[in-house]
Scaffold this motif. Sequence first.
Motif, PDB file in Angstrom:
ATOM      1  N   TRP A  73      -6.132   4.279  11.169  1.00  0.00           N
ATOM      2  CA  TRP A  73      -6.916   3.143  11.641  1.00  0.00           C
ATOM      3  C   TRP A  73      -8.403   3.476  11.545  1.00  0.00           C
ATOM      4  CZ3 TRP A  73      -4.403   6.718  14.464  1.00  0.00           C
ATOM      5  CH2 TRP A  73      -5.125   7.430  15.417  1.00  0.00           C
ATOM      6  N   LYS A  74      -9.226   2.452  11.727  1.00  0.00           N
ATOM      7  CA  LYS A  74     -10.676   2.628  11.692  1.00  0.00           C
ATOM      8  C   LYS A  74     -11.293   1.850  12.847  1.00  0.00           C
ATOM      9  CE  LYS A  74     -14.695   2.330   8.612  1.00  0.00           C
ATOM     10  NZ  LYS A  74     -15.183   1.929   7.269  1.00  0.00           N
ATOM     11  N   GLU A  75     -12.135   2.541  13.615  1.00  0.00           N
ATOM     12  CA  GLU A  75     -12.843   1.919  14.726  1.00  0.00           C
ATOM     13  C   GLU A  75     -14.320   2.236  14.578  1.00  0.00           C
ATOM     14  OE1 GLU A  75     -11.110   3.529  18.206  1.00  0.00           O
ATOM     15  OE2 GLU A  75      -9.226   2.422  18.021  1.00  0.00           O
ATOM     16  N   GLY A  76     -15.081   1.257  14.147  1.00  0.00           N
ATOM     17  CA  GLY A  76     -16.501   1.511  13.906  1.00  0.00           C
ATOM     18  C   GLY A  76     -16.670   2.506  12.781  1.00  0.00           C
ATOM     19  N   GLY A  77     -17.385   3.594  13.062  1.00  0.00           N
ATOM     20  CA  GLY A  77     -17.587   4.625  12.050  1.00  0.00           C
ATOM     21  C   GLY A  77     -16.610   5.766  12.163  1.00  0.00           C
ATOM     22  N   ARG A  78     -15.568   5.610  12.967  1.00  0.00           N
ATOM     23  CA  ARG A  78     -14.588   6.678  13.198  1.00  0.00           C
ATOM     24  C   ARG A  78     -13.241   6.298  12.603  1.00  0.00           C
ATOM     25  NH1 ARG A  78     -12.067   8.684  18.951  1.00  0.00           N
ATOM     26  NH2 ARG A  78     -12.040  10.936  18.540  1.00  0.00           N
ATOM     27  N   VAL A  79     -12.653   7.237  11.850  1.00  0.00           N
ATOM     28  CA  VAL A  79     -11.337   7.037  11.251  1.00  0.00           C
ATOM     29  C   VAL A  79     -10.330   7.941  11.949  1.00  0.00           C
ATOM     30  CG1 VAL A  79      -9.962   7.268   9.140  1.00  0.00           C
ATOM     31  CG2 VAL A  79     -12.297   6.398   9.011  1.00  0.00           C
ATOM     32  N   GLY A  80      -9.180   7.396  12.298  1.00  0.00           N
ATOM     33  CA  GLY A  80      -8.118   8.180  12.916  1.00  0.00           C
ATOM     34  C   GLY A  80      -6.879   8.203  12.036  1.00  0.00           C
ATOM     35  N   VAL A  81      -6.227   9.367  11.964  1.00  0.00           N
ATOM     36  CA  VAL A  81      -4.995   9.528  11.177  1.00  0.00           C
ATOM     37  C   VAL A  81      -3.969  10.240  12.051  1.00  0.00           C
ATOM     38  CG1 VAL A  81      -3.949  10.485   9.099  1.00  0.00           C
ATOM     39  CG2 VAL A  81      -6.320   9.692   9.025  1.00  0.00           C
ATOM     40  N   LEU A  82      -2.803   9.618  12.254  1.00  0.00           N
ATOM     41  CA  LEU A  82      -1.731  10.214  13.054  1.00  0.00           C
ATOM     42  C   LEU A  82      -0.639  10.717  12.122  1.00  0.00           C
ATOM     43  CD1 LEU A  82      -0.749  10.751  15.954  1.00  0.00           C
ATOM     44  CD2 LEU A  82       0.454   8.552  15.855  1.00  0.00           C
ATOM     45  N   LEU A  83      -0.287  12.002  12.240  1.00  0.00           N
ATOM     46  CA  LEU A  83       0.661  12.653  11.346  1.00  0.00           C
ATOM     47  C   LEU A  83       1.874  13.173  12.106  1.00  0.00           C
ATOM     48  CD1 LEU A  83      -1.966  14.790   9.379  1.00  0.00           C
ATOM     49  CD2 LEU A  83      -0.994  12.606   8.657  1.00  0.00           C
ATOM     50  N   GLN A  84       3.000  13.278  11.388  1.00  0.00           N
ATOM     51  CA  GLN A  84       4.210  13.897  11.932  1.00  0.00           C
ATOM     52  C   GLN A  84       4.363  15.276  11.311  1.00  0.00           C
ATOM     53  OE1 GLN A  84       6.705  12.110  14.024  1.00  0.00           O
ATOM     54  NE2 GLN A  84       7.256  14.218  14.451  1.00  0.00           N
ATOM     55  N   ASP A  85       4.339  16.320  12.142  1.00  0.00           N
ATOM     56  CA  ASP A  85       4.510  17.692  11.686  1.00  0.00           C
ATOM     57  C   ASP A  85       5.712  18.288  12.392  1.00  0.00           C
ATOM     58  OD1 ASP A  85       4.335  20.235  10.747  1.00  0.00           O
ATOM     59  OD2 ASP A  85       2.361  20.701  11.568  1.00  0.00           O
ATOM     60  N   GLY A  86       6.874  18.234  11.738  1.00  0.00           N
ATOM     61  CA  GLY A  86       8.105  18.695  12.389  1.00  0.00           C
ATOM     62  C   GLY A  86       8.453  17.772  13.536  1.00  0.00           C
ATOM     63  N   ASP A  87       8.545  18.335  14.753  1.00  0.00           N
ATOM     64  CA  ASP A  87       8.903  17.528  15.922  1.00  0.00           C
ATOM     65  C   ASP A  87       7.697  17.162  16.780  1.00  0.00           C
ATOM     66  OD1 ASP A  87       8.324  20.036  16.779  1.00  0.00           O
ATOM     67  OD2 ASP A  87      10.133  20.319  17.984  1.00  0.00           O
ATOM     68  N   ARG A  88       6.493  17.322  16.247  1.00  0.00           N
ATOM     69  CA  ARG A  88       5.298  16.990  17.027  1.00  0.00           C
ATOM     70  C   ARG A  88       4.397  16.041  16.230  1.00  0.00           C
ATOM     71  NH1 ARG A  88       1.640  22.570  16.736  1.00  0.00           N
ATOM     72  NH2 ARG A  88       1.567  22.694  14.452  1.00  0.00           N
ATOM     73  N   GLU A  89       3.572  15.295  16.991  1.00  0.00           N
ATOM     74  CA  GLU A  89       2.595  14.406  16.386  1.00  0.00           C
ATOM     75  C   GLU A  89       1.209  15.036  16.462  1.00  0.00           C
ATOM     76  OE1 GLU A  89       2.831  10.609  18.236  1.00  0.00           O
ATOM     77  OE2 GLU A  89       4.843  10.159  17.441  1.00  0.00           O
TER      78      GLU A  89
ATOM     79  N   VAL B 265      -4.743  19.647  17.150  1.00  0.00           N
ATOM     80  CA  VAL B 265      -3.951  20.877  17.297  1.00  0.00           C
ATOM     81  C   VAL B 265      -4.769  22.116  16.910  1.00  0.00           C
ATOM     82  CG1 VAL B 265      -1.944  22.142  16.429  1.00  0.00           C
ATOM     83  CG2 VAL B 265      -1.733  19.715  16.982  1.00  0.00           C
ATOM     84  N   CYS B 266      -5.443  22.047  15.759  1.00  0.00           N
ATOM     85  CA  CYS B 266      -6.147  23.219  15.231  1.00  0.00           C
ATOM     86  C   CYS B 266      -7.608  23.289  15.669  1.00  0.00           C
ATOM     87  CB  CYS B 266      -6.057  23.241  13.709  1.00  0.00           C
ATOM     88  SG  CYS B 266      -4.354  23.148  13.085  1.00  0.00           S
ATOM     89  N   GLY B 267      -8.169  22.199  16.142  1.00  0.00           N
ATOM     90  CA  GLY B 267      -9.527  22.229  16.638  1.00  0.00           C
ATOM     91  C   GLY B 267     -10.539  21.652  15.650  1.00  0.00           C
ATOM     92  N   VAL B 268     -11.820  21.722  16.060  1.00  0.00           N
ATOM     93  CA  VAL B 268     -12.918  21.181  15.246  1.00  0.00           C
ATOM     94  C   VAL B 268     -13.374  22.229  14.235  1.00  0.00           C
ATOM     95  CG1 VAL B 268     -15.255  20.220  15.305  1.00  0.00           C
ATOM     96  CG2 VAL B 268     -13.659  19.757  17.186  1.00  0.00           C
ATOM     97  N   GLY B 269     -13.578  21.775  12.991  1.00  0.00           N
ATOM     98  CA  GLY B 269     -14.107  22.660  11.971  1.00  0.00           C
ATOM     99  C   GLY B 269     -13.109  23.626  11.370  1.00  0.00           C
TER     100      GLY B 269
END
Length: 608
Positions: free
Chosen positions: A557-573, A587-591
């Motif tokens: 999705w896109k909200e203003g200038g921010r894009v969000g992506v939701l992924l399925q990795d095994g049994d977690r989102e 999960v992994c952090g910024v950068g």
Amino acid sequence: MRVGYVVAAATPFEFVATLDPERPVSLYDYVAVDHVEYDAAGGDYANVRLLGQIVKLYRDPYSAKRDLPLYSVMREVSDNILEVQIAKVKVLGYVNGGELRQPKHPPRIGAPVYLAENGEIEELFKVENGLCVGRLASRDLEVCLDLNGVKRHVAIIAATGSGKTWFSVVLIEELLKKGAKIVVVDPHGEYVPIKDSIYKLGPYSATVVKVSRHHSGDLMYKIGVLDGEPEALANAAGVPPGAKKIRYAIYLAWSYARKVRKATGKPVGLSFLRMVLHTALRGENALNKLFQQYKIEGDFPMEDLRQIAKKDRHAVFSALTYLKKLQRLGVFSSRSTPLSKMLADITIINLAGVNEEVQDYVVSHIVNRIFQARVRHVRSLKGLKIPWPVVLLVEEAHRFAPPKTLRKTRSYEALSRVASEGRKFGVYLVIVSQRPSKVDPDVISQCQSQVIMRIVNPKDQEAVRESSELLAQEFLENLPGLDVGEAVVLGPLAKLPVVVKVRDRVLDYGGADIDLASAWRRDKTADVVQHWRRLYNAAPPPSVMMAASRLKLLRKWKEGGRVGVLLQDGDREVAVYIEDGRPACTVCGVGKPCHHVYKALEEALEVV
């Protein structure tokens, strides 16, 4: 609700009705007629509710004269023309004491025809321990098939793209819920995604057994070189049928290896066979030393090995080449993979990546081992046993069990034996094919339960008709008109032939058609790599790109200038947010240059 009247051709088995053209009655819907039937138990006549199914439906202009041009008729009387709706109804019977009984008398001409009540239809298909695969095509009522119908074997037949693999996955889900153990023969790896999505269904175990080391799987399937026959080994290696000398060279090496194993008890594989042929090429002295090393008793033709090395060196060289090619596959070894390591709630045999000869060899080997293990359990014999019944689902069955007149396969013999004897020992066959005319009729006729989806090819329709005693001509004529995901189910799986709309599946599979618009879209890899370089001053590692390809997109999705992506990795989102071109992974952090970020960059390019 009254929808019409019985008008003609009334017999205890079928009748013709005229229906109200203003009422929307659909093909395959269920109707009822008030009927009088003699009750032998009570010694008197009784009023019963006779149930039927509409198997043919059409409309006709009642007042049009056949000797006039139709256009003239329509122009002159279009405002006054009478339209009739005609239905052919197959009589199903009447329920008495919880049982469906067949009438001995036809319904009366002029008797009113009513839409059957939902409760009456539910009573027709009520079963214990049902496999709930979908809903009626004509009503919003759930249909559950009889679990015990699987014991008489099942054939799932449909044209490509009609939903046969979808139905197979739904059937797998229902069988797993009942505690079944399933082995899937998968020629193209379409069922492999079940492994990663099995958690959605429940706490079930899934194992993927691969044949090619380059494809997905939890373990490699190994076949003991000496477990079969040398002719089959030559076929798997791709030796032409007419290459008698090459085949004989392989036979001699195989025979000697078998003698050595019997004498020493040591495991012997393809390397030993190649060593025997290499030794033969080095000359008679080398062969004598080899024969002296192992004390072999019996009638092994040592002299033949000497002679073929002298007179047909090209045959020996060629045999070595074929065996080397076979060894590269990694399928053949000194010992076969134990069944105990393979079997789970569902075991998927991923045959992708090897030729048809090797696939044939592997299927024959696995099916025979499963069958023999069940025979040992039932008869309390020595050896490996499987203590629970097994459902064997064979996709693309025409590849493994073609008609004997067309071509001969090793797997045909194994599958034919399961089809004819498997139910006695708890090995139940489910064959899946889009070309029933290319499946051996003896095998398909043993599958008493059939799930038939859209079929257009006349030869395949004829094959279905010949293999099924229960498929009425009206159903056969209507097969090309079935929608995707609709199926006629008949045989022990269902009390009566029924048209089902298959429910949504839970498990994933890889058999869907390719979306050409997406497949031919401009390659995004270059753009993603360029963006990755700007972020991390280096190209993305191959391991990150490979790991990203296994992730599944759930939402973006896109909200203003921010894009969000939701992924399925095994049994977690996992969510990745990209703002001003910089990603942040929950999960992994910024950068962090993780595979979640790489997948998100791929998807973010499409968000407008």
